[in-house]
Write a protein that holds these residues in place. Structure first.
Motif, short mmCIF file in Angstrom:
data_model
loop_
_atom_site.label_atom_id
_atom_site.label_comp_id
_atom_site.label_asym_id
_atom_site.label_seq_id
_atom_site.Cartn_x
_atom_site.Cartn_y
_atom_site.Cartn_z
N UNK A 1 28.84 48.29 54.58
CA UNK A 1 29.37 47.89 53.28
C UNK A 1 28.96 46.45 52.96
N UNK A 2 28.63 46.23 51.71
CA UNK A 2 28.23 44.90 51.27
C UNK A 2 29.45 43.99 51.15
N UNK A 3 29.39 42.81 51.73
CA UNK A 3 30.42 41.80 51.57
C UNK A 3 30.04 40.94 50.37
N UNK A 4 30.53 41.33 49.18
CA UNK A 4 30.12 40.64 47.95
C UNK A 4 30.60 39.20 47.92
N UNK A 5 31.72 38.90 48.59
CA UNK A 5 32.21 37.52 48.60
C UNK A 5 31.23 36.59 49.29
N UNK A 6 30.46 37.12 50.25
CA UNK A 6 29.50 36.30 50.97
C UNK A 6 28.29 35.94 50.11
N UNK A 7 27.97 36.79 49.14
CA UNK A 7 26.82 36.53 48.28
C UNK A 7 26.94 35.20 47.55
N UNK A 8 28.12 34.86 47.12
CA UNK A 8 28.32 33.61 46.36
C UNK A 8 29.00 32.55 47.20
N UNK A 9 28.71 32.56 48.48
CA UNK A 9 29.22 31.52 49.39
C UNK A 9 28.02 30.93 50.14
N UNK A 10 27.32 29.96 49.53
CA UNK A 10 26.08 29.44 50.12
C UNK A 10 26.25 28.92 51.55
N UNK A 11 27.34 28.23 51.81
CA UNK A 11 27.53 27.68 53.16
C UNK A 11 27.73 28.79 54.18
N UNK A 12 28.48 29.82 53.81
CA UNK A 12 28.69 30.95 54.72
C UNK A 12 27.37 31.71 54.94
N UNK A 13 26.56 31.84 53.89
CA UNK A 13 25.25 32.48 54.05
C UNK A 13 24.37 31.70 55.02
N UNK A 14 24.40 30.37 54.91
CA UNK A 14 23.59 29.54 55.80
C UNK A 14 24.04 29.70 57.26
N UNK A 15 25.35 29.79 57.48
CA UNK A 15 25.84 29.98 58.85
C UNK A 15 25.44 31.35 59.40
N UNK A 16 25.44 32.35 58.53
CA UNK A 16 25.10 33.71 58.98
C UNK A 16 23.60 33.90 59.19
N UNK A 17 22.80 33.08 58.54
CA UNK A 17 21.35 33.26 58.55
C UNK A 17 20.74 32.59 59.79
N UNK A 18 20.98 33.17 60.97
CA UNK A 18 20.50 32.57 62.21
C UNK A 18 18.97 32.65 62.34
N UNK A 19 18.39 33.62 61.69
CA UNK A 19 16.93 33.78 61.77
C UNK A 19 16.21 33.18 60.57
N UNK A 20 16.94 32.42 59.74
CA UNK A 20 16.34 31.64 58.66
C UNK A 20 15.54 32.50 57.68
N UNK A 21 16.07 33.69 57.34
CA UNK A 21 15.37 34.56 56.39
C UNK A 21 15.32 33.93 55.00
N UNK A 22 16.44 33.40 54.56
CA UNK A 22 16.47 32.81 53.21
C UNK A 22 15.66 31.53 53.15
N UNK A 23 15.71 30.76 54.23
CA UNK A 23 14.90 29.55 54.25
C UNK A 23 13.42 29.90 54.22
N UNK A 24 13.04 30.94 54.97
CA UNK A 24 11.65 31.37 54.95
C UNK A 24 11.19 31.80 53.58
N UNK A 25 12.08 32.52 52.85
CA UNK A 25 11.74 32.93 51.49
C UNK A 25 11.63 31.72 50.57
N UNK A 26 12.52 30.75 50.75
CA UNK A 26 12.51 29.57 49.89
C UNK A 26 11.27 28.71 50.13
N UNK A 27 10.74 28.72 51.34
CA UNK A 27 9.61 27.87 51.68
C UNK A 27 8.27 28.59 51.56
N UNK A 28 8.27 29.77 50.93
CA UNK A 28 7.03 30.53 50.82
C UNK A 28 5.95 29.75 50.08
N UNK A 29 6.32 29.04 49.03
CA UNK A 29 5.35 28.25 48.28
C UNK A 29 4.72 27.17 49.14
#
Length: 377
Positions: A1-29
């Motif tokens: 199940x999707x935890x929708x509250x986590x979607x709009x919690x940037x700090x919680x997303x950063x803590x959960x992102x141990x493999x830096x998926x979002x950072x990798x996407x952000x640094x693609x350029x």
């Protein structure tokens, strides 16, 4: 199940992102710019090819290499046949993958090797085999890896892969990351531009990097779901069976998205190109995955039952100016079966820019799904 509250919690997303998926996407350029610089430093800009290769062969394991081969086929396949090499087996002693050239490969063909690891002995043997056959060999691999040392200066040209420090933990896991895709893909774009198989001069690569930066601003963790196309897509696809229908050059992006969803988010997805998708997946819209499918009593207690998996169509297409399109028929088929539909269509730009935009949105979406569904450990 999707935890929708986590979607709009940037700090919680950063803590959960141990493999830096979002950072990798952000640094693609930034990864595109670094990879383009590595390609130039390796001498690709100074190559003086005597003509186009008869065929292009691509080898490499993992999600990133598969995505690169698919993208190269879509972009350069009209100029020269592109063949994706697959492992022919596993060596009994070391358990390493074995690779082999097709019997017809020779001195007028180009072998591209793309890997985020570089320690695979089978790829080094493949490069040696290609060298003996007279094939031109170009490899993109981590610097000082066994493959780069085996190829560089003897059997062909090596472009060091543009890596990020946070990916050093496990290159096999990093193979599915957005950064890995662009680190492998960008030098090959520069090379294929040089040999005349596609148009990817430095200014086009710069535009691609700029488009990726723009999408990172739109899809980043700090942007709320209601105005964030990647978060919106993640929320729409959660707890569904995504049917990814592609049109035009978006096909390789759809196939990569399906592969990354499975690998990172544990979400199965099916992909097909329009118009064939209408018949290939039409039965799923009328079967047990249909929106209204429920073979049992409507009034029974479902509190303890898992949520049924329902199909959702993702229509992914590049910008088609004045050409024939099956998009209206796709929408009509989905809606006639009460199936929800999501759509991705990039802004105007070159073919590479529109592909970059679709890749950025889907890579961010896969990251959000991996982080918010509990499948990302």
């Amino acid at each position: 199940m999707l935890d929708e509250s986590l979607l709009d919690a940037p700090e919680a997303l950063a803590r959960a992102d141990r493999r830096e998926l979002l950072r990798g996407a952000a640094e693609a350029g930034a990864r595109v710019r670094t990879a383009a610089r590595h390609a130039a430093e390796a001498g690709i800009d100074e190559l003086k090819p005597e003509g186009r290769p008869r065929a292009v062969l691509i080898a490499g394991p993992g999600t990133a290499a598969t995505g690169v081969a698919d993208l190269v086929t879509a972009l350069a396949g009209a100029s020269a046949p592109v063949t994706r090499l697959h492992p022919t087996g596993v060596a009994p002693a070391a358990g390493a993958l074995r690779w082999a050239l097709p019997g017809w490969a020779g001195s007028v063909d180009l072998l591209l090797i793309a890997t985020t690891d570089g320690s695979e002995p089978g790829l080094a043997l493949l490069a040696e085999q290609a060298y003996r056959r007279g094939c031109t060999v170009v490899a993109v691999a981590p610097q000082r890896s066994p493959l780069s040392e085996a190829v560089d200066g003897v059997h062909g040209l090596v472009v060091p892969m543009a890596t990020a420090p946070y990916e050093l933990y496990d290159e096999t896991q990093a193979a599915a990351s957005p950064g890995a895709l662009w680190a492998l893909f960008t030098p090959l774009l520069a090379l294929l531009d040089r040999v005349g198989l596609l148009a990817a001069p430095p200014d086009v690569l710069q535009n691609v990097a700029d488009r990726l930066d723009h999408m990172a601003e739109r899809c980043g963790p700090a942007i709320a779901t209601y105005s964030n196309p990647a978060k919106t897509l993640a929320a729409e696809l959660a707890d569904t069976l995504p049917l990814i229908w592609t049109e035009g050059t978006a096909a390789p992006v759809g196939r990569r998205f399906a592969a990354v969803l499975a690998e990172l988010a544990g979400l199965p997805a099916l992909t097909a190109e329009l118009p064939e998708a209408l018949s290939a997946h039409g039965v799923l819209l009328a079967g047990e995955f249909a929106a209204g499918a429920d073979p049992d009593d409507f009034f029974r207690d479902r509190v303890e039952e898992p949520q049924a998996l329902r199909a959702r169509v993702l229509l992914m297409r590049d910008r088609i100016d004045g050409g024939l399109t099956a998009a209206p028929a796709a929408r009509e088929l989905a809606l006639s079966h009460d199936t929800a539909i999501s759509e991705l269509e990039p802004e105007e730009g070159s073919e590479l820019e529109t592909l970059a935009e679709l890749l950025a949105v889907t890579d961010f979406a896969a990251g959000y799904l991996a982080l918010t569904t509990g499948s990302h450990a």
